[in-house]
Design an enzyme around this catalytic site. Structure first.
Site, PDB file in Angstrom:
ATOM      1  N   ALA A 153       0.915  -1.049   0.148  1.00 61.14           N
ATOM      2  CA  ALA A 153       0.319   0.110  -0.276  1.00 61.14           C
ATOM      3  C   ALA A 153       1.135   1.219  -0.444  1.00 61.14           C
ATOM      4  O   ALA A 153       0.643   2.200  -0.873  1.00 61.14           O
ATOM      5  CB  ALA A 153      -0.103   0.491   1.169  1.00 61.14           C
ATOM      6  N   TYR A 154       2.070   1.168   0.360  1.00 57.11           N
ATOM      7  CA  TYR A 154       2.780   2.267   1.287  1.00 57.11           C
ATOM      8  C   TYR A 154       3.386   2.473  -0.434  1.00 57.11           C
ATOM      9  O   TYR A 154       3.623   3.710  -1.008  1.00 57.11           O
ATOM     10  CB  TYR A 154       3.614   2.454   2.234  1.00 57.11           C
ATOM     11  N   ALA A 155       3.693   1.425  -0.922  1.00 54.27           N
ATOM     12  CA  ALA A 155       4.899   1.235  -2.197  1.00 54.27           C
ATOM     13  C   ALA A 155       4.134   2.056  -3.276  1.00 54.27           C
ATOM     14  O   ALA A 155       4.217   2.935  -4.130  1.00 54.27           O
ATOM     15  CB  ALA A 155       5.333   0.057  -2.779  1.00 54.27           C
ATOM     16  N   SER A 157       1.560   4.020  -3.065  1.00 51.65           N
ATOM     17  CA  SER A 157       0.936   5.428  -3.210  1.00 51.65           C
ATOM     18  C   SER A 157       2.436   6.600  -3.482  1.00 51.65           C
ATOM     19  O   SER A 157       2.622   7.788  -4.165  1.00 51.65           O
ATOM     20  CB  SER A 157       0.952   5.843  -1.369  1.00 51.65           C
TER      21      SER A 157
END
Length: 245
Positions: A153-155, A157
């Protein structure tokens, strides 16, 4: 005091971590700095005090980076106080780690609001207001290339941040304004170190050929280069990670 002679920088997420180091580094280069923060006023004030104590100029301004009215007001304050905006460093962001199968979708939405919408909101004002000769610097992450489990999820974004960065650089043709992103690897900030045992930290520190974690100062040096002497670098993602591949 002539407030238009010096370059002026806005640093989002400038109250702590890498953003705080960027504030102090740009101030050392002679920038007047607007320290944007989300909610921690004491840390933002401490960043301002550090700059002023070293003979520089800085103010703290609260704004949610995903709120277009608040970000517009942030730029208004910078222009009223210092005469304009030359550099925008968008370091504000949040990180939620979870396997895809288990991620809390509300947490996903909150992270993407800050990391993706925030990049659009800050980038929109920067594209409209940064003066000729200026620079916009966004923040991505080297985890995009590492594909570490738990970081999807972070990657995702930050993949969006990179896409916006590369396209905005081309949209600003003729403006003499550069747009780049810095993608740190593991960096010894409180956010990174929190919750990790010594074995995990040591393992991650051993990954790059330079065999150590990055420091906020390492990343701030790259930002300072892009904000000033590195003006020929444009539309790029700089993976500042000590050589991790």
């Amino acid at each position: 005091m002539n407030t238009t002679s010096a370059r002026v920088a806005i640093v989002t997420g400038g109250s702590r971590g890498i953003g705080r180091q960027v504030v102090e580094r740009l101030a050392a280069d002679g920038h007047a700095v607007v320290v944007n923060y989300g909610g921690n006023r004491p840390e933002a004030d401490a960043a301002v005090d550090a700059v002023v104590g070293a003979g520089g100029r800085a103010i703290a301004v609260q704004a949610d980076v995903a709120d277009e009215k608040a970000v517009s007001a942030l730029f208004d304050v910078a222009e009223r106080t210092f005469g304009g905006v030359d550099v925008v460093v968008h370091a504000a962001g949040i990180m939620v780690l979870s396997p895809v199968a288990d991620i809390d979708l509300d947490a996903l939405d909150r992270m993407h609001r800050t990391n993706i919408r925030g990049t659009f909101v800050v980038g929109q004002q920067a594209a409209r207001r940064v003066r000729s000769g200026g620079a916009i610097v966004n923040f991505s992450t080297s985890v995009l290339g590492l594909a570490l489990p738990g970081y999807a999820a972070y990657a995702a974004s930050k993949g969006a941040v990179e896409a916006v960065t590369l396209i905005l650089a081309r949209e600003l043709r003729g403006r003499d304004v550069t747009v780049n992103a810095v993608a740190p690897g593991p960096t010894a900030t409180a956010l990174f170190l929190d919750g990790k045992d010594e074995e995990t930290v040591a393992r991650m520190a051993a990954q790059p050929p330079l065999e150590r974690l990055g420091t906020p100062s390492d990343i701030a040096e790259v930002v300072a280069f892009l904000a000033g002497p590195g003006h020929w670098v444009n539309g790029q993602v700089i993976r500042a990670n000590g050589g991790i591949v």
